[in-house]
Motif scaffolding. Sequence first.
Motif, short mmCIF file in Angstrom:
data_model
loop_
_atom_site.label_atom_id
_atom_site.label_comp_id
_atom_site.label_asym_id
_atom_site.label_seq_id
_atom_site.Cartn_x
_atom_site.Cartn_y
_atom_site.Cartn_z
N MET A 267 -19.66 17.99 -78.57
CA MET A 267 -19.23 17.25 -77.41
C MET A 267 -19.91 15.88 -77.40
SD MET A 267 -19.33 20.06 -74.32
CE MET A 267 -21.02 20.58 -74.58
N THR A 268 -19.27 14.92 -76.73
CA THR A 268 -19.90 13.64 -76.48
C THR A 268 -20.78 13.78 -75.25
OG1 THR A 268 -18.02 12.44 -77.40
CG2 THR A 268 -19.50 11.21 -75.94
N LEU A 269 -22.07 13.43 -75.38
CA LEU A 269 -23.02 13.61 -74.29
C LEU A 269 -23.22 12.30 -73.53
CD1 LEU A 269 -25.84 15.64 -76.11
CD2 LEU A 269 -24.09 16.53 -74.58
N PRO A 270 -23.39 12.37 -72.21
CA PRO A 270 -23.74 11.18 -71.42
C PRO A 270 -25.23 10.87 -71.58
CG PRO A 270 -23.51 13.07 -69.97
CD PRO A 270 -23.15 13.55 -71.36
N VAL A 271 -25.59 10.34 -72.72
CA VAL A 271 -27.01 10.16 -73.06
C VAL A 271 -27.71 9.21 -72.09
CG1 VAL A 271 -28.58 9.30 -74.84
CG2 VAL A 271 -26.61 10.69 -75.48
N GLN A 272 -26.99 8.19 -71.61
CA GLN A 272 -27.61 7.25 -70.68
C GLN A 272 -28.07 7.97 -69.41
OE1 GLN A 272 -28.27 4.12 -71.38
NE2 GLN A 272 -29.30 3.76 -69.42
N ALA A 273 -27.24 8.87 -68.89
CA ALA A 273 -27.61 9.60 -67.68
C ALA A 273 -28.75 10.56 -67.96
CB ALA A 273 -26.40 10.37 -67.14
N ILE A 274 -28.73 11.21 -69.11
CA ILE A 274 -29.81 12.13 -69.48
C ILE A 274 -31.13 11.37 -69.57
CG2 ILE A 274 -30.70 13.60 -71.33
CD1 ILE A 274 -27.79 14.39 -71.94
N THR A 275 -31.07 10.17 -70.16
CA THR A 275 -32.28 9.36 -70.31
C THR A 275 -32.78 8.83 -68.97
OG1 THR A 275 -31.56 8.69 -72.52
CG2 THR A 275 -33.26 7.34 -71.46
N ALA A 276 -31.88 8.23 -68.19
CA ALA A 276 -32.27 7.59 -66.94
C ALA A 276 -32.80 8.59 -65.91
CB ALA A 276 -31.09 6.81 -66.36
N LYS A 277 -32.25 9.81 -65.94
CA LYS A 277 -32.70 10.82 -64.97
C LYS A 277 -33.79 11.73 -65.55
CE LYS A 277 -29.31 12.62 -62.39
NZ LYS A 277 -27.98 13.17 -62.01
N GLU A 278 -34.20 11.44 -66.77
CA GLU A 278 -35.25 12.21 -67.44
C GLU A 278 -34.93 13.71 -67.46
OE1 GLU A 278 -39.17 9.45 -66.74
OE2 GLU A 278 -38.76 10.95 -65.20
N LEU A 279 -33.71 13.99 -67.84
CA LEU A 279 -33.27 15.39 -67.89
C LEU A 279 -33.71 16.04 -69.19
CD1 LEU A 279 -29.61 14.94 -66.58
CD2 LEU A 279 -31.67 15.42 -65.24
N GLU A 280 -33.83 17.36 -69.15
CA GLU A 280 -34.12 18.14 -70.35
C GLU A 280 -32.89 18.94 -70.75
OE1 GLU A 280 -37.72 20.46 -70.56
OE2 GLU A 280 -38.58 19.34 -68.89
N LEU A 281 -32.48 18.81 -71.99
CA LEU A 281 -31.34 19.56 -72.52
C LEU A 281 -31.87 20.66 -73.42
CD1 LEU A 281 -28.34 20.04 -73.09
CD2 LEU A 281 -28.47 18.25 -74.85
N ARG A 282 -31.59 21.91 -73.04
CA ARG A 282 -32.09 23.06 -73.79
C ARG A 282 -30.91 23.91 -74.25
NH1 ARG A 282 -36.97 24.94 -69.61
NH2 ARG A 282 -38.03 22.89 -69.56
N GLY A 283 -30.87 24.19 -75.52
CA GLY A 283 -29.86 25.10 -76.03
C GLY A 283 -30.25 26.55 -75.74
N SER A 284 -29.26 27.42 -75.78
CA SER A 284 -29.52 28.85 -75.62
C SER A 284 -28.59 29.60 -76.56
CB SER A 284 -29.28 29.29 -74.17
OG SER A 284 -29.63 30.65 -74.00
#
Length: 343
Positions: free
Chosen positions: A271-288
């Motif tokens: 998938m194409t990820l919204p990397v800017q939003a992940i970066t700006a909101k300091e989100l953590e992306l975890r696979g499962s």
Amino acid sequence: MKSLVIHAAKDLRIEDHDVAPLKPGQVEVALAAGGICGSDLHYYQHGGFGTVRLKEPMILGHEVSGYITALADDVTGLSVGQLVAVSPSRPCHACRYCSEGRHNHCLNMRFYGSAMPFPHIQGAFRQILVADAAQCAPADGLTAGEAAMAEPLAVCLHAVNQAGNLMGKRVLVTGCGPIGLLTILAARRSGAAEIVATDLTDFTLRMAAENGADITINGRNTPEALAAYQAGKGTFDVLFECTGAAAALSGGIAALRPRGIIVQLGLGGDMTLPVQAITAKELELRGSFRFHTEFFTGVALMQKGLINVKPLITQTLPLDQAVAAFELAADRTQAMKAQIAFS
């Protein structure tokens, strides 16, 4: 014995196969119930998913339970006639990831019904299954259908563990198929304070509401309903993304508050990820990915009445109606978990 074999997309056959002889440490199981998983549906509908494609005929199935009919001489702790849930996870216990306790990442994993390696790992949809005793979780007190739900429940218990402490947290679940609903049940058991669920069909959302979701949102009929949670940099602490669809992930990320956690369960290809939003909101992306010890935990939770999977089993069809069962399992207007009865 009869087995359920996929040859190509829409080419599902019931074939006769020999029963494997018992080896030390193994048991023979007369299969009772088998649940049709999303990956089984991908093989049936499309011949695979993402880069994983069928290259040879493969027995499908990995959500199974049955009754022990024979034991190798060295097997203890199990008995003939006993109902068991059979874990499809068969790590090698020798590679570096197994030695680190990360068995779901085993380099030599033999997971039932997987076309990831070649030759493919044959699945468990067969009338007689010979399994390692270590794969078998005694399921006394459960129905065969409930016991066959141990595998998808384990997937969701692993995902909830990936998210960390959920006590008092606000949770968003995107996708209300079996994995989404089991994630709702697992998140609630782990202390989530509020659970909002999104999907595209009224049937799945009604099932979500009946199984623990506080609020449900139909993304097709009322897409604006999620916007209220996206204001002020977002609302939710944790997103469990269970669809594998980019639109669901993007909408969920917009509704996460800063430093929120994304747990990605859905496997729908890249998938194409919204990397800017992940970066700006300091989100953590975890696979499962898959599970291991959670399989036995899931069986115990069901036995203690702490998680009830019965309402999720919406249809059970006999083996000779397997094609109809697969067609039904893909219909999210009427099916949640369709199972096949092997006896």
